[in-house]
Design a protein around this motif. Structure first.
Motif, PDB file in Angstrom:
ATOM      1  N   ILE A 124       0.866  -1.180   0.000  1.00  0.00           N
ATOM      2  CA  ILE A 124       0.000   0.000   0.000  1.00  0.00           C
ATOM      3  C   ILE A 124       0.896   1.221   0.000  1.00  0.00           C
ATOM      4  CG2 ILE A 124      -1.826   1.265   1.185  1.00  0.00           C
ATOM      5  CD1 ILE A 124      -2.690  -1.371   2.491  1.00  0.00           C
ATOM      6  N   GLU A 125       0.879   1.952  -1.092  1.00  0.00           N
ATOM      7  CA  GLU A 125       1.720   3.150  -1.224  1.00  0.00           C
ATOM      8  C   GLU A 125       0.894   4.397  -0.941  1.00  0.00           C
ATOM      9  OE1 GLU A 125       3.652   5.588  -4.906  1.00  0.00           O
ATOM     10  OE2 GLU A 125       4.204   3.458  -4.784  1.00  0.00           O
ATOM     11  N   LEU A 126       1.382   5.242  -0.046  1.00  0.00           N
ATOM     12  CA  LEU A 126       0.690   6.475   0.314  1.00  0.00           C
ATOM     13  C   LEU A 126       1.266   7.648  -0.466  1.00  0.00           C
ATOM     14  CD1 LEU A 126       0.596   6.005   4.202  1.00  0.00           C
ATOM     15  CD2 LEU A 126      -1.131   5.336   2.521  1.00  0.00           C
ATOM     16  N   GLN A 127       0.391   8.452  -1.040  1.00  0.00           N
ATOM     17  CA  GLN A 127       0.810   9.643  -1.770  1.00  0.00           C
ATOM     18  C   GLN A 127      -0.010  10.832  -1.282  1.00  0.00           C
ATOM     19  OE1 GLN A 127       0.850   9.238  -6.037  1.00  0.00           O
ATOM     20  NE2 GLN A 127       1.925   7.276  -5.989  1.00  0.00           N
ATOM     21  N   PRO A 128       0.582  12.027  -1.271  1.00  0.00           N
ATOM     22  CA  PRO A 128      -0.166  13.203  -0.793  1.00  0.00           C
ATOM     23  C   PRO A 128      -1.347  13.513  -1.692  1.00  0.00           C
ATOM     24  CG  PRO A 128       1.924  13.856  -1.781  1.00  0.00           C
ATOM     25  CD  PRO A 128       1.953  12.365  -1.661  1.00  0.00           C
ATOM     26  N   THR A 129      -2.483  13.816  -1.079  1.00  0.00           N
ATOM     27  CA  THR A 129      -3.665  14.149  -1.848  1.00  0.00           C
ATOM     28  C   THR A 129      -3.493  15.517  -2.501  1.00  0.00           C
ATOM     29  OG1 THR A 129      -6.084  14.158  -1.755  1.00  0.00           O
ATOM     30  CG2 THR A 129      -4.938  15.318   0.001  1.00  0.00           C
ATOM     31  N   HIS A 130      -4.241  15.769  -3.550  1.00  0.00           N
ATOM     32  CA  HIS A 130      -4.101  17.024  -4.284  1.00  0.00           C
ATOM     33  C   HIS A 130      -4.844  18.161  -3.579  1.00  0.00           C
ATOM     34  CE1 HIS A 130      -2.108  15.212  -7.698  1.00  0.00           C
ATOM     35  NE2 HIS A 130      -3.040  14.276  -7.740  1.00  0.00           N
ATOM     36  N   SER A 131      -4.243  19.339  -3.614  1.00  0.00           N
ATOM     37  CA  SER A 131      -4.922  20.517  -3.064  1.00  0.00           C
ATOM     38  C   SER A 131      -5.997  21.013  -4.016  1.00  0.00           C
ATOM     39  CB  SER A 131      -3.911  21.641  -2.803  1.00  0.00           C
ATOM     40  OG  SER A 131      -3.235  21.991  -4.001  1.00  0.00           O
ATOM     41  N   ASN A 132      -5.912  20.574  -5.278  1.00  0.00           N
ATOM     42  CA  ASN A 132      -6.911  20.943  -6.281  1.00  0.00           C
ATOM     43  C   ASN A 132      -7.922  19.816  -6.411  1.00  0.00           C
ATOM     44  OD1 ASN A 132      -7.902  20.806  -9.255  1.00  0.00           O
ATOM     45  ND2 ASN A 132      -7.227  22.924  -9.008  1.00  0.00           N
ATOM     46  N   GLU A 133      -9.197  20.098  -6.114  1.00  0.00           N
ATOM     47  CA  GLU A 133     -10.225  19.055  -6.132  1.00  0.00           C
ATOM     48  C   GLU A 133     -10.409  18.459  -7.524  1.00  0.00           C
ATOM     49  OE1 GLU A 133     -14.999  18.500  -5.154  1.00  0.00           O
ATOM     50  OE2 GLU A 133     -13.915  20.217  -4.340  1.00  0.00           O
ATOM     51  N   GLU A 134     -10.350  19.292  -8.562  1.00  0.00           N
ATOM     52  CA  GLU A 134     -10.532  18.791  -9.925  1.00  0.00           C
ATOM     53  C   GLU A 134      -9.434  17.808 -10.301  1.00  0.00           C
ATOM     54  OE1 GLU A 134     -10.882  20.543 -14.509  1.00  0.00           O
ATOM     55  OE2 GLU A 134     -10.943  21.918 -12.798  1.00  0.00           O
ATOM     56  N   LYS A 135      -8.194  18.112  -9.893  1.00  0.00           N
ATOM     57  CA  LYS A 135      -7.067  17.218 -10.160  1.00  0.00           C
ATOM     58  C   LYS A 135      -7.241  15.898  -9.412  1.00  0.00           C
ATOM     59  CE  LYS A 135      -2.923  15.783 -11.318  1.00  0.00           C
ATOM     60  NZ  LYS A 135      -2.720  15.113 -12.627  1.00  0.00           N
ATOM     61  N   LEU A 136      -7.723  15.974  -8.179  1.00  0.00           N
ATOM     62  CA  LEU A 136      -7.974  14.757  -7.397  1.00  0.00           C
ATOM     63  C   LEU A 136      -8.993  13.865  -8.090  1.00  0.00           C
ATOM     64  CD1 LEU A 136      -7.885  13.039  -4.760  1.00  0.00           C
ATOM     65  CD2 LEU A 136      -9.701  14.530  -3.884  1.00  0.00           C
ATOM     66  N   ILE A 137     -10.114  14.441  -8.513  1.00  0.00           N
ATOM     67  CA  ILE A 137     -11.167  13.674  -9.178  1.00  0.00           C
ATOM     68  C   ILE A 137     -10.653  13.086 -10.493  1.00  0.00           C
ATOM     69  CG2 ILE A 137     -13.428  13.838 -10.282  1.00  0.00           C
ATOM     70  CD1 ILE A 137     -13.504  13.874  -7.231  1.00  0.00           C
ATOM     71  N   ASP A 138      -9.881  13.870 -11.242  1.00  0.00           N
ATOM     72  CA  ASP A 138      -9.322  13.381 -12.510  1.00  0.00           C
ATOM     73  C   ASP A 138      -8.407  12.184 -12.280  1.00  0.00           C
ATOM     74  OD1 ASP A 138     -10.658  15.203 -14.037  1.00  0.00           O
ATOM     75  OD2 ASP A 138      -8.972  16.580 -14.289  1.00  0.00           O
ATOM     76  N   ASP A 139      -7.547  12.273 -11.261  1.00  0.00           N
ATOM     77  CA  ASP A 139      -6.605  11.181 -10.987  1.00  0.00           C
ATOM     78  C   ASP A 139      -7.329   9.897 -10.606  1.00  0.00           C
ATOM     79  OD1 ASP A 139      -4.447  12.769 -11.555  1.00  0.00           O
ATOM     80  OD2 ASP A 139      -3.418  12.419  -9.658  1.00  0.00           O
ATOM     81  N   LEU A 140      -8.361  10.019  -9.774  1.00  0.00           N
ATOM     82  CA  LEU A 140      -9.117   8.826  -9.390  1.00  0.00           C
ATOM     83  C   LEU A 140      -9.882   8.262 -10.583  1.00  0.00           C
ATOM     84  CD1 LEU A 140     -10.503   9.935  -5.898  1.00  0.00           C
ATOM     85  CD2 LEU A 140      -8.668   8.296  -6.343  1.00  0.00           C
ATOM     86  N   THR A 141     -10.392   9.132 -11.427  1.00  0.00           N
ATOM     87  CA  THR A 141     -11.102   8.693 -12.626  1.00  0.00           C
ATOM     88  C   THR A 141     -10.165   7.962 -13.578  1.00  0.00           C
ATOM     89  OG1 THR A 141     -12.649  10.551 -12.443  1.00  0.00           O
ATOM     90  CG2 THR A 141     -12.509   9.468 -14.584  1.00  0.00           C
TER      91      THR A 141
END
Length: 299
Positions: A124-141
């Motif tokens: 399980i690799e932990l990475q810092p979440t994005h401060s930009n919500e749109e970027k976060l949603i794009d990455d998960l998508t």
């Protein structure tokens, strides 16, 4: 058409559609760009219509592609979940999960992962979440991460959330503070200098975001973007700070700080698992969610 259709063509199509890029799709699938382009061209010949057109430096889906992905992607997800269910998720098989999380959650979670001797060949690799919500949603998508641990509410129909753990804010000061010991009043809260922490995505200070009352202007000595730097400043000065209770209690003894209940009415910090809908019934993702919940069961 169905007799000659290769499901791999549809997998390539969906990956290209998500990334809007042949290069990025090739990287995700471990293929060459010419290989992806060739399979995409083959699919377009079979369906008899163009699926992508050039747009700037990338590509854009046509109306036909939008209609096709609307039907194909859910079907591919169901097929993948069905195959996973038949095989069952097995920790003996090598698998890496990527989890986006905030700094305090990462600091809490990493020791739990390291101490877990039941992971087998799973990492399980932990990475810092994005401060930009749109970027976060794009990455998960786009499958850049398996899930994210968030305290913000996200109003999007493509995702679902599950409760993970609840935290609260508190006030910290160094143990040898000349004026504070054991507790802090509202009047004392405003008499002291503060080291503040600003939540970048919410564009608000931690103290203001998680208290019910509207807090008057405070005397600010320094502003931080990191909880650890905030705690370090408190440990070496006579300033105070508002921060999450889990982090404060985790490092209080090591840094020589005291933790007070906040003098104002606090709003619970509810951490949630944010997951794309396609992963809802995936055996591997269900295993990951269950594992993360087990780590925080006693928090």
């Amino acid at each position: 058409m169905l007799e000659n259709l290769d499901l791999n063509l549809l997998k390539v199509f969906v990956t290209v559609y998500r990334h809007r890029s042949i290069t990025l799709a090739a990287e995700e699938m471990g293929m060459t760009q010419p290989g992806v382009s060739g399979l995409l061209k083959r699919l377009q010949q079979q369906v008899g219509c163009p699926l992508f057109v050039r747009s700037g430096r990338g590509i854009a889906p046509t109306h036909h592609a939008q209609e096709l992905v609307r039907h194909v992607e859910p079907a591919l997800i169901q097929i993948n979940n069905a195959l996973e269910s038949l095989e069952g998720f097995n920790t003996l098989q090598a698998r890496k999960f990527v989890v986006y999380a905030s700094e305090p959650v990462m600091l809490m979670l990493l020791p739990m992962i390291e101490a877990d001797d039941t992971l087998g060949n799973v990492s399980i690799e932990l990475q810092p979440t994005h401060s930009n919500e749109e970027k976060l949603i794009d990455d998960l998508t786009q499958n850049q991460a398996d899930l994210a641990i968030e305290f913000s509410n996200h109003s999007t129909v493509s995702f679902f959330t599950e409760e993970l753990f609840e935290d609260s804010v508190c006030v910290i000061a160094r143990k040898d503070h000349p004026r504070l010991s054991g507790s802090i009043t509202q009047a004392e809260f405003y008499q002291e200098k503060h080291v503040t922490l600003k939540l970048r995505r919410e564009d608000a200070y931690l103290a203001d975001y998680f208290t019910e009352e509207r807090l008057p202007q405070r005397i600010v000595a320094a502003e931080c973007t990191s909880l650890l730097s905030q705690m370090s400043m408190i440990a070496t000065t006579d300033c105070i700070a508002t921060m999450t209770g889990s982090m404060a209690n985790l490092f209080a003894e090591k840094l020589g700080i005291q933790v007070f209940p906040h003098p104002y009415t606090v709003i619970p910090v509810k951490h949630r698992l944010l997951v794309h809908n396609r992963e809802k019934n995936s055996p591997s993702n269900k295993w990951l969610r269950s594992k993360l919940k087990s780590y925080f069961a006693a928090v």
